[in-house]
Design a protein around this motif. Structure first.
Motif, mmCIF file in Angstrom:
data_model
loop_
_atom_site.group_PDB
_atom_site.id
_atom_site.type_symbol
_atom_site.label_atom_id
_atom_site.label_comp_id
_atom_site.label_asym_id
_atom_site.label_seq_id
_atom_site.Cartn_x
_atom_site.Cartn_y
_atom_site.Cartn_z
ATOM 1 N N ARG A 52 0.821 -1.213 0.000
ATOM 2 C CA ARG A 52 0.000 0.000 0.000
ATOM 3 C C ARG A 52 0.854 1.261 0.000
ATOM 4 N NH1 ARG A 52 0.215 -1.481 5.396
ATOM 5 N NH2 ARG A 52 0.722 0.234 6.838
ATOM 6 N N LEU A 53 2.096 1.158 0.508
ATOM 7 C CA LEU A 53 2.990 2.308 0.557
ATOM 8 C C LEU A 53 3.944 2.354 -0.631
ATOM 9 C CD1 LEU A 53 3.877 2.337 4.369
ATOM 10 C CD2 LEU A 53 2.144 3.673 3.164
ATOM 11 N N GLN A 54 4.040 1.263 -1.381
ATOM 12 C CA GLN A 54 4.868 1.298 -2.581
ATOM 13 C C GLN A 54 4.283 2.224 -3.642
ATOM 14 O OE1 GLN A 54 5.617 -2.643 -4.053
ATOM 15 N NE2 GLN A 54 6.579 -3.353 -2.155
ATOM 16 N N LEU A 55 2.976 2.438 -3.583
ATOM 17 C CA LEU A 55 2.326 3.311 -4.557
ATOM 18 C C LEU A 55 2.574 4.785 -4.276
ATOM 19 C CD1 LEU A 55 -1.109 1.451 -4.801
ATOM 20 C CD2 LEU A 55 0.901 1.177 -6.264
ATOM 21 N N VAL A 56 3.039 5.108 -3.068
ATOM 22 C CA VAL A 56 3.332 6.503 -2.728
ATOM 23 C C VAL A 56 4.614 6.910 -3.439
ATOM 24 C CG1 VAL A 56 3.795 8.119 -0.859
ATOM 25 C CG2 VAL A 56 2.196 6.232 -0.500
ATOM 26 N N ASP A 57 4.537 7.939 -4.262
ATOM 27 C CA ASP A 57 5.698 8.341 -5.061
ATOM 28 C C ASP A 57 6.393 9.584 -4.530
ATOM 29 O OD1 ASP A 57 3.744 10.149 -5.609
ATOM 30 O OD2 ASP A 57 3.715 9.857 -7.776
ATOM 31 N N GLU A 58 6.057 10.024 -3.311
ATOM 32 C CA GLU A 58 6.726 11.181 -2.717
ATOM 33 C C GLU A 58 7.013 10.903 -1.247
ATOM 34 O OE1 GLU A 58 6.196 16.036 -2.124
ATOM 35 O OE2 GLU A 58 4.672 14.856 -3.168
ATOM 36 N N TRP A 59 8.276 10.943 -0.886
ATOM 37 C CA TRP A 59 8.699 10.775 0.501
ATOM 38 C C TRP A 59 9.073 12.141 1.066
ATOM 39 C CZ3 TRP A 59 12.257 5.833 1.001
ATOM 40 C CH2 TRP A 59 11.550 4.721 0.516
ATOM 41 N N ASN A 60 8.666 12.378 2.304
ATOM 42 C CA ASN A 60 8.895 13.676 2.939
ATOM 43 C C ASN A 60 9.897 13.536 4.084
ATOM 44 O OD1 ASN A 60 6.922 15.095 1.339
ATOM 45 N ND2 ASN A 60 5.339 14.081 2.550
ATOM 46 N N LEU A 61 10.859 14.431 4.115
ATOM 47 C CA LEU A 61 11.872 14.443 5.166
ATOM 48 C C LEU A 61 11.280 15.071 6.425
ATOM 49 C CD1 LEU A 61 14.834 13.947 5.991
ATOM 50 C CD2 LEU A 61 15.349 16.247 5.138
ATOM 51 N N MET A 62 11.186 14.273 7.493
ATOM 52 C CA MET A 62 10.633 14.760 8.755
ATOM 53 C C MET A 62 11.707 15.364 9.648
ATOM 54 S SD MET A 62 8.125 11.597 9.726
ATOM 55 C CE MET A 62 8.052 12.217 11.391
ATOM 56 N N TYR A 63 12.845 14.690 9.709
ATOM 57 C CA TYR A 63 13.920 15.143 10.590
ATOM 58 C C TYR A 63 15.254 14.900 9.903
ATOM 59 C CZ TYR A 63 17.406 15.155 14.292
ATOM 60 O OH TYR A 63 18.531 15.402 15.031
ATOM 61 N N SER A 64 16.152 15.856 10.072
ATOM 62 C CA SER A 64 17.515 15.737 9.573
ATOM 63 C C SER A 64 18.457 16.337 10.595
ATOM 64 C CB SER A 64 17.670 16.447 8.224
ATOM 65 O OG SER A 64 19.031 16.505 7.841
ATOM 66 N N LEU A 65 19.506 15.590 10.932
ATOM 67 C CA LEU A 65 20.494 16.107 11.873
ATOM 68 C C LEU A 65 21.168 17.347 11.312
ATOM 69 C CD1 LEU A 65 22.882 13.938 13.972
ATOM 70 C CD2 LEU A 65 23.826 15.840 12.692
ATOM 71 N N GLU A 66 21.315 17.409 10.001
ATOM 72 C CA GLU A 66 21.951 18.551 9.354
ATOM 73 C C GLU A 66 21.075 19.794 9.428
ATOM 74 O OE1 GLU A 66 24.905 20.567 7.085
ATOM 75 O OE2 GLU A 66 24.958 18.595 8.059
ATOM 76 N N GLN A 67 19.752 19.630 9.337
ATOM 77 C CA GLN A 67 18.846 20.776 9.258
ATOM 78 C C GLN A 67 18.158 21.106 10.578
ATOM 79 O OE1 GLN A 67 17.555 19.897 4.565
ATOM 80 N NE2 GLN A 67 16.029 19.935 6.177
ATOM 81 N N ASN A 68 17.964 20.097 11.451
ATOM 82 C CA ASN A 68 17.176 20.314 12.669
ATOM 83 C C ASN A 68 17.976 20.227 13.955
ATOM 84 O OD1 ASN A 68 15.084 18.435 10.714
ATOM 85 N ND2 ASN A 68 14.428 20.476 11.328
ATOM 86 N N GLY A 69 19.258 19.977 13.882
ATOM 87 C CA GLY A 69 20.062 19.949 15.090
ATOM 88 C C GLY A 69 20.234 18.557 15.663
ATOM 89 N N VAL A 70 21.165 18.464 16.617
ATOM 90 C CA VAL A 70 21.530 17.177 17.213
ATOM 91 C C VAL A 70 20.711 16.984 18.482
ATOM 92 C CG1 VAL A 70 23.423 15.762 18.064
ATOM 93 C CG2 VAL A 70 23.853 17.470 16.293
ATOM 94 N N SER A 71 19.546 16.343 18.352
ATOM 95 C CA SER A 71 18.703 16.106 19.522
ATOM 96 C C SER A 71 17.672 15.039 19.191
ATOM 97 C CB SER A 71 18.000 17.395 19.960
ATOM 98 O OG SER A 71 17.101 17.134 21.015
ATOM 99 N N LEU A 72 17.634 13.992 20.017
ATOM 100 C CA LEU A 72 16.619 12.958 19.850
ATOM 101 C C LEU A 72 15.244 13.480 20.240
ATOM 102 C CD1 LEU A 72 16.043 9.998 19.135
ATOM 103 C CD2 LEU A 72 16.533 9.404 21.515
ATOM 104 N N ALA A 73 15.191 14.420 21.190
ATOM 105 C CA ALA A 73 13.907 15.008 21.581
ATOM 106 C C ALA A 73 13.265 15.755 20.416
ATOM 107 C CB ALA A 73 14.108 15.943 22.770
ATOM 108 N N THR A 74 14.071 16.408 19.590
ATOM 109 C CA THR A 74 13.529 17.088 18.412
ATOM 110 C C THR A 74 12.941 16.088 17.431
ATOM 111 O OG1 THR A 74 15.191 18.831 18.674
ATOM 112 C CG2 THR A 74 14.083 18.688 16.549
ATOM 113 N N LEU A 75 13.601 14.952 17.275
ATOM 114 C CA LEU A 75 13.071 13.909 16.388
ATOM 115 C C LEU A 75 11.722 13.417 16.890
ATOM 116 C CD1 LEU A 75 15.095 11.063 14.759
ATOM 117 C CD2 LEU A 75 12.982 10.510 15.937
ATOM 118 N N TYR A 76 11.603 13.178 18.208
ATOM 119 C CA TYR A 76 10.326 12.737 18.768
ATOM 120 C C TYR A 76 9.236 13.785 18.551
ATOM 121 C CZ TYR A 76 12.768 8.954 21.240
ATOM 122 O OH TYR A 76 13.491 7.833 21.550
ATOM 123 N N LYS A 77 9.585 15.045 18.720
ATOM 124 C CA LYS A 77 8.604 16.116 18.565
ATOM 125 C C LYS A 77 8.122 16.219 17.123
ATOM 126 C CE LYS A 77 7.884 21.026 19.615
ATOM 127 N NZ LYS A 77 8.522 22.265 20.144
#
Length: 324
Positions: free
Chosen positions: A119-144
């Protein structure tokens, strides 16, 4: 004229006679039916008996065949094939993000796409939720960042880069969030990938000595001039301009759910882990996203994902969302 006594005797004898005749017929009829049945069976046609024997023989053969080896019927591939998937689009990187800082390439994403639920193979666009390069070094930020995606029927791709440049990660069926118990489904899996060196082009090399050079033109090798303005561009750039550059070659290996235990995802404020059992983690990251651990675990039966060994240094982390 009969007398009263005679009539009385005749009346008294008639029930006895009828009773005896009925009792005799009660015993005679079954005997006659049995005798007539035997006569019919003895006088039956031999062809009927032959058919009966052949039927019993076929029945015995079918019973004997049950003890043999079953040969399934030959099946042919269906001529109807599913249409090809639409090429993926990776969205979420900032315009000033360098190419070296991007962990997930489209070629690697296509390899992961083949193993996610249909069902997810048909999705042709993946969205970046978290990146250490763009959002900083924090696991709490990833959870948020994952809070708004909790409860949705999507998937999550975790990508990690270690100090040796190796790229590996996991597919998660649920959004990572701290809790006191394991969660996730058997759709989760671990993976690792290596980019193979490109094959050098042989078009610019001279013919081997064994080749037929009868009709070949003269070839002269000239040194390049030292003037930098007249240097020809590298072959890789020429290939990219023409659109015929060699595609990226990837050695991809995945480790699906083994069914031994249900230790898919376990997260706390201090760490994130995928897979477990016998005191080992398939993939473990600390709260600062600086240190990681990867060992063979019963949940996925995987090998250590990092070439550094069981413990590795984290240089990059990304989390992608697949779904609407």
């Amino acid at each position: 004229m009969p007398t009263t006594a005679d009539s009385h005797s005749s009346l008294s004898s008639s029930p006895t006679t009828s009773k005896s005749s009925s009792s005799s017929s009660y015993f005679v009829y079954p005997v006659a039916y049995a005798v007539s049945g035997l006569l019919r069976r003895l006088s039956s046609d031999p062809e009927h008996s032959k058919g009966t024997s052949s039927g019993s023989q076929s029945l015995s053969q079918s019973v004997d065949s049950m003890d043999g080896v079953y040969t399934p019927p030959r099946r042919h591939a269906s001529p109807f094939q599913p249409p090809p998937l639409t090429p993926l689009t990776l969205g979420g990187y900032k315009f000033n993000t360098s190419q070296s800082a991007k962990l997930l390439t489209r070629a690697l994403a296509e390899e992961i796409r083949l193993l996610v639920p249909p069902r997810l193979q048909l999705v042709d666009e993946w969205n970046l939720m978290y990146s250490l390069e763009q959002n900083g070094v924090s696991l709490a930020t990833l959870y948020k960042k994952c809070d708004e995606y909790r409860g949705k029927r999507g998937g999550f791709v975790l990508v990690v880069r270690d100090a040796t440049g190796g790229v590996f990660g996991a597919y998660l069926s649920d959004a990572p969030h701290p809790t006191s118990h394991f969660y996730g489904t058997g759709e989760c899996f671990l993976w690792r990938a290596h980019t193979l060196p490109s094959i050098p082009t042989l078009s610019s090399l001279p013919l081997p000595p064994s080749a037929d050079t009868t009709n070949a033109q003269r070839m002269t090798t000239l040194a390049h001039p030292k003037d930098s303005d007249t240097l020809s561009p590298p072959l890789s750039e020429q290939g990219s301009r023409s659109g015929t550059s060699t595609p990226e070659r990837i050695r991809f290996k995945a480790f699906p759910y083994s069914g031994v235990n249900d230790y898919m995802i376990f997260c706390e404020q201090g760490y994130l882990s995928v897979g477990g059992g016998d005191g080992h983690y398939g993939l473990w990251l600390d709260d600062n996203l600086e240190k990681g651990v990867s060992s063979s675990c019963p949940t996925f039966g995987n090998e250590p994902l990092s070439d550094e060994g069981t413990k590795f240094e984290v240089l990059g982390v990304e989390l992608w969302y697949i779904g609407a």
